[in-house]
Design a protein around this motif. Sequence first.
Motif, PDB file in Angstrom:
ATOM      1  N   LEU A   1      91.468  31.506   1.528  1.00  0.00           N
ATOM      2  CA  LEU A   1      90.649  30.494   0.850  1.00  0.00           C
ATOM      3  C   LEU A   1      89.974  29.582   1.867  1.00  0.00           C
ATOM      4  N   CYS A   2      90.723  29.145   2.882  1.00  0.00           N
ATOM      5  CA  CYS A   2      90.143  28.277   3.908  1.00  0.00           C
ATOM      6  C   CYS A   2      89.058  29.007   4.691  1.00  0.00           C
ATOM      7  N   THR A   3      89.308  30.246   5.056  1.00  0.00           N
ATOM      8  CA  THR A   3      88.319  31.018   5.812  1.00  0.00           C
ATOM      9  C   THR A   3      87.036  31.192   5.014  1.00  0.00           C
ATOM     10  N   ARG A   4      87.174  31.446   3.738  1.00  0.00           N
ATOM     11  CA  ARG A   4      85.984  31.646   2.897  1.00  0.00           C
ATOM     12  C   ARG A   4      85.091  30.410   2.893  1.00  0.00           C
ATOM     13  N   TRP A   5      85.710  29.240   2.991  1.00  0.00           N
ATOM     14  CA  TRP A   5      84.942  27.997   2.943  1.00  0.00           C
ATOM     15  C   TRP A   5      84.715  27.392   4.321  1.00  0.00           C
ATOM     16  N   GLY A   6      84.995  28.165   5.354  1.00  0.00           N
ATOM     17  CA  GLY A   6      84.623  27.750   6.707  1.00  0.00           C
ATOM     18  C   GLY A   6      85.485  26.676   7.320  1.00  0.00           C
ATOM     19  N   VAL A   7      86.720  26.522   6.854  1.00  0.00           N
ATOM     20  CA  VAL A   7      87.623  25.529   7.439  1.00  0.00           C
ATOM     21  C   VAL A   7      88.863  26.246   7.942  1.00  0.00           C
ATOM     22  N   ALA A   8      89.523  25.642   8.921  1.00  0.00           N
ATOM     23  CA  ALA A   8      90.742  26.225   9.480  1.00  0.00           C
ATOM     24  C   ALA A   8      91.937  25.868   8.609  1.00  0.00           C
ATOM     25  N   LEU A   9      92.903  26.775   8.542  1.00  0.00           N
ATOM     26  CA  LEU A   9      94.132  26.486   7.830  1.00  0.00           C
ATOM     27  C   LEU A   9      94.787  25.261   8.471  1.00  0.00           C
ATOM     28  N   PRO A  10      95.247  24.305   7.686  1.00  0.00           N
ATOM     29  CA  PRO A  10      95.784  23.074   8.290  1.00  0.00           C
ATOM     30  C   PRO A  10      96.991  23.339   9.167  1.00  0.00           C
ATOM     31  N   ALA A  11      97.066  22.579  10.248  1.00  0.00           N
ATOM     32  CA  ALA A  11      98.245  22.618  11.109  1.00  0.00           C
ATOM     33  C   ALA A  11      99.274  21.653  10.544  1.00  0.00           C
ATOM     34  N   ALA A  12     100.498  22.115  10.381  1.00  0.00           N
ATOM     35  CA  ALA A  12     101.534  21.286   9.783  1.00  0.00           C
ATOM     36  C   ALA A  12     102.884  21.654  10.380  1.00  0.00           C
ATOM     37  N   LYS A  13     103.842  20.767  10.227  1.00  0.00           N
ATOM     38  CA  LYS A  13     105.181  20.994  10.753  1.00  0.00           C
ATOM     39  C   LYS A  13     105.964  21.988   9.906  1.00  0.00           C
ATOM     40  N   THR A  14     105.640  22.058   8.620  1.00  0.00           N
ATOM     41  CA  THR A  14     106.381  22.920   7.697  1.00  0.00           C
ATOM     42  C   THR A  14     105.400  23.676   6.813  1.00  0.00           C
ATOM     43  N   PRO A  15     105.812  24.823   6.265  1.00  0.00           N
ATOM     44  CA  PRO A  15     104.945  25.518   5.300  1.00  0.00           C
ATOM     45  C   PRO A  15     104.590  24.643   4.111  1.00  0.00           C
ATOM     46  N   GLY A  16     105.557  23.816   3.668  1.00  0.00           N
ATOM     47  CA  GLY A  16     105.254  22.916   2.564  1.00  0.00           C
ATOM     48  C   GLY A  16     104.157  21.928   2.901  1.00  0.00           C
ATOM     49  N   GLY A  17     104.087  21.514   4.187  1.00  0.00           N
ATOM     50  CA  GLY A  17     103.013  20.617   4.605  1.00  0.00           C
ATOM     51  C   GLY A  17     101.656  21.273   4.528  1.00  0.00           C
ATOM     52  N   ILE A  18     101.596  22.572   4.802  1.00  0.00           N
ATOM     53  CA  ILE A  18     100.332  23.304   4.684  1.00  0.00           C
ATOM     54  C   ILE A  18      99.880  23.318   3.231  1.00  0.00           C
ATOM     55  N   VAL A  19     100.818  23.643   2.325  1.00  0.00           N
ATOM     56  CA  VAL A  19     100.468  23.692   0.902  1.00  0.00           C
ATOM     57  C   VAL A  19     100.048  22.312   0.401  1.00  0.00           C
ATOM     58  N   ALA A  20     100.787  21.277   0.818  1.00  0.00           N
ATOM     59  CA  ALA A  20     100.472  19.919   0.357  1.00  0.00           C
ATOM     60  C   ALA A  20      99.070  19.505   0.768  1.00  0.00           C
ATOM     61  N   ARG A  21      98.653  19.893   1.948  1.00  0.00           N
ATOM     62  CA  ARG A  21      97.297  19.561   2.391  1.00  0.00           C
ATOM     63  C   ARG A  21      96.251  20.348   1.607  1.00  0.00           C
ATOM     64  N   CYS A  22      96.530  21.605   1.363  1.00  0.00           N
ATOM     65  CA  CYS A  22      95.537  22.451   0.689  1.00  0.00           C
ATOM     66  C   CYS A  22      95.345  22.085  -0.777  1.00  0.00           C
ATOM     67  N   ILE A  23      96.293  21.368  -1.376  1.00  0.00           N
ATOM     68  CA  ILE A  23      96.104  20.945  -2.770  1.00  0.00           C
ATOM     69  C   ILE A  23      95.631  19.499  -2.853  1.00  0.00           C
ATOM     70  N   ASP A  24      95.245  18.929  -1.724  1.00  0.00           N
ATOM     71  CA  ASP A  24      94.765  17.543  -1.668  1.00  0.00           C
ATOM     72  C   ASP A  24      93.235  17.533  -1.567  1.00  0.00           C
ATOM     73  N   PRO A  25      92.527  17.023  -2.562  1.00  0.00           N
ATOM     74  CA  PRO A  25      91.065  16.995  -2.498  1.00  0.00           C
ATOM     75  C   PRO A  25      90.520  16.205  -1.314  1.00  0.00           C
ATOM     76  N   SER A  26      91.215  15.142  -0.920  1.00  0.00           N
ATOM     77  CA  SER A  26      90.727  14.358   0.218  1.00  0.00           C
ATOM     78  C   SER A  26      90.769  15.176   1.502  1.00  0.00           C
ATOM     79  N   TRP A  27      91.806  15.993   1.676  1.00  0.00           N
ATOM     80  CA  TRP A  27      91.867  16.861   2.857  1.00  0.00           C
ATOM     81  C   TRP A  27      90.694  17.834   2.840  1.00  0.00           C
ATOM     82  N   TRP A  28      90.449  18.449   1.695  1.00  0.00           N
ATOM     83  CA  TRP A  28      89.319  19.384   1.592  1.00  0.00           C
ATOM     84  C   TRP A  28      87.987  18.665   1.825  1.00  0.00           C
TER      85      TRP A  28
END
Length: 588
Positions: free
Chosen positions: A106-133
Amino acid sequence: MLHSFESVNPQEKQHAWRAQMLRKLPARWSRVIGRRVERMDIKHRDWKTGNTYLRESVAAYADCVFPLDASLSDIREAALRRALDAADLAERLGSMAAILPALAQLCTRWGVALPAAKTPGGIVARCIDPSWWGRRLRATHGRKTEAMAIRLGLVSGKADKYLSEENRRRGSAQQTRNGEAMARTLAINEDGEIFTLAQLIEKSVSNPVLRRGELMLRMRGMEEVGREYGCAVEFAVVTPSSRFHAVRANGSTNDRYDGSTPREAHAYLQKQWEKCRAWLHRRNVAFYGMRTVEAHQDGTPHWNLMVFLRNPEHVGLWREAIETYFLLPDNPLEPGALEHRCRFEEITDAKGGATGYIAKYISKNVDGYGLKEDLAGDPIIESAQRVGLWAKLHGIRQFQPIAGGAPVTVWRELRRIAGDAMADAPEPMRRAWIAAQRVPGADGQEDKRADYAEFMRACGGPWIKRKERALWLHMVEQDGIGRYGEPLGLKAAGVVARGIVRDDQGGIVGVVEREVVRAVLSVRRTWTIVKNQDARFMGLGAGTAPSRTRVNNCTQTQTAHRAPVEPAADFEAARAPHTAERGQTWIQ
């Protein structure tokens, strides 16, 4: 999302197909590309070359994700949809092993890098945050449209200087929104003092005046220490080769241009500098100094290096290293390479010394103080604003100390330490603390200025290795979790010093000297952030902030997002700690 040329029927007649393709582009870009295609037809005596170029241009524009004139509302709406898409993927797939690859796609399709995070849950939390997007989509859109404008020759000394007019307007509007958001937000500390965030920012190095003053203070300290050691002072300008420049100096198209962006050009210079620095280290060439990054009018960065060489006999090795890594590896025989790619100058007192010489480079890249026009005769204020927006758009750090000196983070942290804490501190810390303080003078007397040279001496001098420094930051773990459900990590809480202390043992033992490593804590305040609309109901108003009050680099205590929420009204403001919701607490 923009669409490429697939919707255009390839069986259309030549002129109809081209007209439909050009209509997919912004009007200003369409005119430029149309003229280029016509010139290609004449030059190559066929339509194939021009059609290929047109098709590639439309595809590149489609890769910009949003139209050139996309509004903030358009990006916010798309960000909310992407967060909902991510939440749907997470709910549907269930396991992290399946969720993370899907989010990466999903991130690649929209031209952004997958978020860097300490935990897998941190990656998911960022990807479901509209402000991050929203922040990522806006940065991607700005950089890709800028790369396209550069490729078309719309950024040059004969057109839009330093960056395209579209991104200049967008960046200026963002700064205005950020300023208004800061002025509407209040900060309250435990003493009951109330300030707007705009007032606090004015008292930090985010204020261009204070930023320029600190840079000049640091350069003056470096120069003073360099005089003590009898250093040779060298100034070098390094510029990337012609393949990084989309246009020539006269504004015409450069056939050697390989499509590199300003970020890629800067990354190339950084890579070459790493090699150059290692080459000098192997030959025991000791130096320190300051690097500034400036933009050519076509948007390509170049570096200015002001260095102090411990051994004046090493000037030849220094210049050889610069030429070896910034000139010779990349087409050194191209026209103008010897004159423009690497330029050296010996800095003497007759030229104003190191600080006087670099002052104009600092000023024209910060706020234009003391200058009226740039080299092209344009108003310096306008040029400084465009250069600042250029650096922010491409994420380029304009000023950076190189190879030695003392860490400015320790310098700033010392100014948070109360004077009472110096009673039992090791000597290097006492010296450094006194050097870092600016003390107003009594009536009729001059102020006692901060002394960066003495601070460098207290740290161990300009040649000291990092692991041997006498001072470094004291870092502590923070309690709680952050916005995305992850531990907050380390934060600065003071300064650690290694040095000699004297203990009076009394009796025949007397005073005993011993080496200790001691941490001294800095003064921190707890700030509560209150939105302006809430402040009206609380009857609050803004006062006058004391000079030592700051909220920079503070860490927010928040709970993790569990589901997508409406994005903040302003993505840039949402990224900073200044926009915490009412009742959220920040520790300074």
